[in-house]
Design an enzyme around this catalytic site. Structure first.
Site, PDB file in Angstrom:
ATOM      1  N   HIS A  11      32.244  50.622 -10.176  1.00 37.30           N
ATOM      2  CA  HIS A  11      32.847  51.526 -11.163  1.00 37.30           C
ATOM      3  C   HIS A  11      32.815  50.938 -12.574  1.00 37.30           C
ATOM      4  CE1 HIS A  11      35.841  48.955  -9.224  1.00 37.30           C
ATOM      5  NE2 HIS A  11      36.433  48.888 -10.403  1.00 37.30           N
ATOM      6  N   HIS A  97      10.884  31.093 -15.356  1.00 39.66           N
ATOM      7  CA  HIS A  97      11.140  29.795 -14.722  1.00 39.66           C
ATOM      8  C   HIS A  97      11.829  29.889 -13.365  1.00 39.66           C
ATOM      9  CE1 HIS A  97      10.865  27.074 -18.566  1.00 39.66           C
ATOM     10  NE2 HIS A  97       9.802  27.846 -18.389  1.00 39.66           N
ATOM     11  N   ARG A 131       5.121  24.140 -11.383  1.00 35.26           N
ATOM     12  CA  ARG A 131       6.261  23.244 -11.166  1.00 35.26           C
ATOM     13  C   ARG A 131       7.561  24.017 -10.942  1.00 35.26           C
ATOM     14  NH1 ARG A 131       5.350  23.524 -16.581  1.00 35.26           N
ATOM     15  NH2 ARG A 131       7.122  23.647 -18.019  1.00 35.26           N
TER      16      ARG A 131
END
Ligand code: RB5
Length: 155
Positions: A11, A97, A131
């Site tokens: 809500h 990332h 990475r």
């Protein structure tokens, strides 16, 4: 390309959610019909619907008052990265990332224009992988390889 966006709200997030749906008419939206008829809406009730579609590659959006409850509930699911963002840069980095697949916004604390900018950044930023995927794999291997359907598949 059609963007598929699945959205849930309580809500306290309904107004911002409706504004996003109106603001991105080019996206194909879906939401749980129960969210239109219940008042109040308990935020955990809306999460499974969104998670189910995110597992199928849809982009997820969850909005409650602060965004905190939605984040906590959604992040219990394997393969889900629900990122609570308060500005567009956070939304961009959550994708680039963190491979976040659900954008969480604070409905009581954010203007419509900032919410729109956050979603735009989230939709337009691909995961950088490399990475960053290795780091995500340290805590959730499913999320590390999860791909939203409108971005190129993970390499
Ligand atoms: C509802 O009052 C509020 O608690 C909820 O929207 C959310 O902010 C919880 O995290």
């Amino acid at each position: 390309m059609i963007l598929r966006v699945t959205i849930g709200w309580d809500h306290a997030g309904m107004d911002l959610a409706n504004g996003l749906i109106q603001g991105f008419p080019g996206a194909f939206w879906n939401y749980d019909d129960q969210s239109l008829i219940k008042d109040p809406i308990n935020y955990p009730d809306t999460v499974p619907f969104v998670v189910q579609h995110v597992y199928q590659g849809w982009v997820g959006v969850l909005i409650c008052g602060t965004g905190i409850g939605m984040s906590m509930a959604a992040n219990r699911y394997p393969g889900i990265g629900a990122a609570l963002c308060t500005d567009p840069h956070m939304a961009e980095m959550a994708r680039a990332h963190n491979n976040a697949n659900i954008l969480v916004l604070p409905g009581r604390l954010m203007s419509q224009s900032v919410a729109t900018a956050c979603l735009s950044a989230f939709l337009n930023t691909p995961f950088q992988q490399g990475r960053h995927a290795n780091r995500i794999a340290q805590f959730d291997p499913i999320l590390a390889h999860h791909a939203l359907y409108h971005f190129p598949p993970a390499e």
